[in-house]
Design a protein around this motif. Structure first.
Motif, PDB file in Angstrom:
ATOM      1  N   GLU A  47       0.896  -1.169   0.000  1.00 37.94           N
ATOM      2  CA  GLU A  47       0.035   0.048   0.005  1.00 37.94           C
ATOM      3  C   GLU A  47       0.729   1.211  -0.104  1.00 37.94           C
ATOM      4  O   GLU A  47       0.168   2.457  -0.076  1.00 37.94           O
ATOM      5  N   GLY A  50       2.082   3.566  -5.554  1.00 40.43           N
ATOM      6  CA  GLY A  50       1.052   3.941  -6.367  1.00 40.43           C
ATOM      7  C   GLY A  50       1.636   4.055  -7.840  1.00 40.43           C
ATOM      8  O   GLY A  50       2.695   4.339  -8.225  1.00 40.43           O
ATOM      9  N   GLN A  66      -2.110  -1.949 -14.946  1.00 35.85           N
ATOM     10  CA  GLN A  66      -2.902  -2.160 -13.908  1.00 35.85           C
ATOM     11  C   GLN A  66      -2.666  -3.634 -13.399  1.00 35.85           C
ATOM     12  O   GLN A  66      -2.610  -3.838 -12.262  1.00 35.85           O
ATOM     13  N   ARG A  70      -1.619  -4.679  -9.626  1.00 39.73           N
ATOM     14  CA  ARG A  70      -2.147  -5.564  -8.922  1.00 39.73           C
ATOM     15  C   ARG A  70      -1.693  -6.855  -8.626  1.00 39.73           C
ATOM     16  O   ARG A  70      -1.651  -7.554  -7.343  1.00 39.73           O
ATOM     17  N   ASN A  76      -4.179  -1.979  -5.141  1.00 42.56           N
ATOM     18  CA  ASN A  76      -5.085  -1.549  -6.121  1.00 42.56           C
ATOM     19  C   ASN A  76      -4.824   0.101  -6.400  1.00 42.56           C
ATOM     20  O   ASN A  76      -5.830   0.693  -7.006  1.00 42.56           O
ATOM     21  N   ASN A  77      -3.864   0.507  -5.956  1.00 38.97           N
ATOM     22  CA  ASN A  77      -3.600   1.799  -5.883  1.00 38.97           C
ATOM     23  C   ASN A  77      -3.116   2.177  -7.305  1.00 38.97           C
ATOM     24  O   ASN A  77      -1.949   2.389  -7.844  1.00 38.97           O
ATOM     25  N   ASP A  79      -4.416   4.577 -11.060  1.00 40.91           N
ATOM     26  CA  ASP A  79      -5.461   5.442 -11.435  1.00 40.91           C
ATOM     27  C   ASP A  79      -4.663   6.302 -12.697  1.00 40.91           C
ATOM     28  O   ASP A  79      -3.784   6.223 -13.128  1.00 40.91           O
ATOM     29  N   PRO A 293      -8.852   2.560  -9.385  1.00 40.60           N
ATOM     30  CA  PRO A 293      -8.743   1.681  -8.018  1.00 40.60           C
ATOM     31  C   PRO A 293      -9.694   0.903  -7.604  1.00 40.60           C
ATOM     32  O   PRO A 293      -9.590   0.192  -6.883  1.00 40.60           O
ATOM     33  N   ASP A 294     -10.846   1.109  -8.068  1.00 39.66           N
ATOM     34  CA  ASP A 294     -12.139   0.251  -7.784  1.00 39.66           C
ATOM     35  C   ASP A 294     -12.870  -0.793  -8.514  1.00 39.66           C
ATOM     36  O   ASP A 294     -13.870  -1.271  -8.189  1.00 39.66           O
ATOM     37  N   LYS A 323     -10.809  -1.544  -2.262  1.00 37.53           N
ATOM     38  CA  LYS A 323     -10.622  -0.491  -3.123  1.00 37.53           C
ATOM     39  C   LYS A 323      -9.147   0.149  -2.810  1.00 37.53           C
ATOM     40  O   LYS A 323      -8.767   0.196  -1.825  1.00 37.53           O
ATOM     41  N   GLY A 324      -8.539   0.626  -4.001  1.00 41.13           N
ATOM     42  CA  GLY A 324      -7.094   1.027  -3.879  1.00 41.13           C
ATOM     43  C   GLY A 324      -7.510   2.713  -3.576  1.00 41.13           C
ATOM     44  O   GLY A 324      -8.645   3.344  -3.511  1.00 41.13           O
ATOM     45  N   ASN A 326      -7.306   6.612  -5.147  1.00 38.86           N
ATOM     46  CA  ASN A 326      -7.350   7.241  -6.462  1.00 38.86           C
ATOM     47  C   ASN A 326      -6.284   8.212  -6.374  1.00 38.86           C
ATOM     48  O   ASN A 326      -5.481   8.516  -5.443  1.00 38.86           O
TER      49      ASN A 326
END
Length: 635
Positions: A47, A50, A66, A70, A76-77, A79, A293-294, A323-324, A326
């Motif tokens: 986490e 990003g 992406q 992941r 999931n960070n 965007d 992120p979602d 969710k990551g 944004n």
């Protein structure tokens, strides 16, 4: 503090790494090893990582980016610039319809009876789309333009509704109330396909035409005319851009427009639709590919355990069940020290984010910043590692997805400069250095992997895309096409086929955060111009016969009151900073309203003075409503 290098925008052809505060040339192995080593430090706490992916790159690149975030890093960070512009559109459309894309095709625009362009200077910002609008106008369609400025788009309109900045919700509510009181609602559609109508109708009751005129500045008769024309139209189209989304309540703005379509039944059938107009070539595709992120590719919910299990099995990964962050949340996390490592591909947040000095401070103080780009942007100048990419559109092979959800093939026309490397191959090189045996030999190989995981892309082989000249999603099967419009299910008589009803939204008006005052009495709104492109990286380094640089646009009345002339340099100040720019007189502005763009940030960085107040749902900043003061400079 890292030192930025003042560098002209010429193509990057060799990697750079930072030593003793200075970027220097490096070999590819050194640069990739340095990048991977920084990423490796996040694997015990994913986490802290990003990813900013690229809305100008192919679908295939965004899918791999992406996936890297992941399955290699484990967060999931991720965007993209969707956050800066149309994240409220995605959030609003997904809340009501479970899908974040525009609902109609361009052909349907041409066949519409009434077209409403709300907060959209489409003639300059979306000229290809506007050609379809003009075809409709020439066939007799009525065009209503809702905009604080009399733009070149507004001059083509049947009517121009000049509203005060930040009063879109009162205007939408007044239109809704008029539709209800005039008996123009599509009662059958509302009863069959929606929910929450009674609560919504009660919520708009205070917004009479007279109350809305006082708040918005739009004459009551124009509000009434638009309400009746839209509700009575056989085929009514409502399109918007950043004038709706780039506000602290952007998602609420979008929901207020969706309410109008539900009232009039102007969605889910041919020619009736809701369309956010995307500003870059693959903003839609980046979100479709899961570079948000979602959602996983195909807008599949990251919170759905079955969806995650499908991707985990295909990727050999363990996607986090939440969710990551944004882009806006990632910037905040950098400031707290919670996000220490960032990988940016083809984005330039140093110049595109509101209150950009704040962004510079955040990115300058993280432990590890890797930027992959074709130019040494201002963001790249802060990096610890810079990777030169072959990401120009004419150097890529893959697909893009436009605003009408049409996936189209792009083919490499030029070889990249010697020394630059393909984005996907760079991601594979980094994945291999982190213990993942990734090999993609072509964009088609990536695309075929996506098609096995995203049902809405399953029927789109490269061969079929080429034969048909592009295909709109969803396309579930290789032997047929779906309708060009979305949400036709809402018109089904069978409740099982109709599915979940579309909810009305009760929305409260919230004026701009940056209040006008005696010290800051002028409202600055921002936007785009036809002859330049976004943060100027791809257009600012070249002379233009149309425009030499940025200006502060004022009406003549304000210029006279300030005692300034056309081309005179003035200081523009907000509560966040100050810049200097020449004045330009614009007859399309009213007193108290000014306009600028972010196209020339090397000379005049408008985002020094814009406000960072963001939509709590989508994370998009209020670029459209800064309070400023304009001062003559001493002679």
């Amino acid at each position: 503090m890292k030192r930025k290098e003042k560098t002209p925008y010429v193509r990057l052809t060799e990697p750079l790494v930072r030593d003793s505060g200075v970027l220097r040339p490096a070999t590819w192995d050194e640069a990739l090893d340095r990048a991977a080593e920084g990423f490796r430090k996040t694997l015990d706490n994913p986490e802290t990582f990003g990813m900013f992916s690229c809305a100008r790159a192919t679908n295939e690149m965004n899918y791999v980016a992406q996936k890297f975030t992941r399955s290699v890093i484990g967060t999931n960070n991720v965007d993209s610039c969707n956050r800066t512009c149309h994240a409220p559109s995605v959030a609003g459309l997904a809340k009501v319809f479970d899908s974040g894309g525009g609902t109609s095709s361009y052909q349907e625009i041409e066949d519409a009876d009434v077209i409403v362009l709300w907060g959209s200077n489409a003639r300059e910002a979306h000229p290809i789309f506007f050609q379809h609008v003009l075809k409709a106008v020439h066939k007799g369609a009525k065009l209503f333009v809702v905009d604080p400025r009399q733009t070149s788009t507004a001059k083509w309109g049947h009517r121009w509704l000049r509203l005060n900045v930040g009063t879109d919700i009162p205007l939408a509510h007044a239109i809704a109330r008029e539709i209800i009181h005039a008996g123009l609602t599509n009662t059958g559609f509302i009863e069959r396909a929606t929910e929450g109508y009674a609560e919504f109708a009660a919520s708009v009751e205070p917004w009479t035409l007279e109350a809305a005129e006082q708040e918005t500045g739009v004459p009551a008769e124009l509000i009434r005319e638009l309400a009746h024309a839209y509700a009575r139209a056989d085929r009514g189209q409502l399109s918007w851009t950043l004038g709706i989304t780039e506000h602290h309540n952007g998602t609420d703005n979008v929901l207020s427009l969706i309410n109008l379509s539900l009232l009039a039944g102007q969605v889910g059938r041919y020619g009736a639709g809701l369309n956010p107009l995307r500003g870059q070539n693959n903003v839609q595709g980046g979100g479709d590919m899961g570079a948000i992120p979602d959602r996983l590719p195909g807008f599949q919910n990251i919170l759905d355990a079955g969806v995650r299990a499908k991707f985990d099995a295909a990727w050999g990964s363990h996607i986090p069940p939440h969710k990551g962050l944004n882009l806006t949340q990632m910037l905040d996390a950098m400031e707290r020290g919670a996000l220490t490592c960032v990988y940016i591909i083809g984005e330039n947040p140093v110049q595109s984010e509101a209150d950009c000095e704040h962004t510079i401070k955040r990115l300058s103080n993280i432990d590890h910043l890797v930027v992959q780009d074709i130019f040494l942007t201002k963001t790249a100048q802060l990096a610890d590692v810079v990777l030169p990419a072959s990401a120009a559109w004419c150097e890529s092979d893959g697909t893009f997805t436009n605003s009408e959800r049409r996936v189209q093939r792009v083919r490499k026309a030029l070889e990249p400069p010697e020394g630059a490397r393909d984005d996907i191959q760079l991601l594979c090189e980094l994945a291999r250095r982190l213990g993942h045996d990734w090999h993609y030999d072509s964009g088609e190989q990536v695309w075929d992997e996506l098609r096995t995981l995203s049902p809405m892309h399953a029927g789109m082989s490269y061969r079929r895309l080429e034969e048909l000249g592009g295909i709109q999603w969803p396309c579930y099967h290789e032997d047929r096409l779906e309708p060009t419009f979305l949400h036709g299910r809402l018109w089904e008589e069978d409740p099982v086929k109709r599915g979940r009803p579309a909810p009305f939204s009760v929305i409260e008006h919230s004026p701009p955060v940056d209040l006008l005052s005696e010290e800051f009495p002028i409202r600055l709104t921002t936007g785009r111009r036809l002859d330049s492109y976004n943060t100027g990286v791809q257009s600012g380094g070249f002379s233009s016969p149309l425009r030499k640089g940025e200006t502060l646009d004022l009406c003549e009345q304000d210029a006279v009151a300030l005692g300034v002339r056309e081309d005179e340099m003035v200081q523009i100040s907000s509560r966040r900073g100050a810049i200097v720019a020449p004045v330009r007189i614009d007859e399309g502005l009213r007193p108290g309203l000014a306009f600028m763009t972010l196209h020339f940030p090397d000379e005049i960085d408008v985002n020094v003075i814009t406000i960072e107040a963001t939509c709590p749902v989508a994370g998009t900043a209020e670029y459209k409503a800064a309070a400023i003061r304009v001062d003559k400079l001493p002679v």
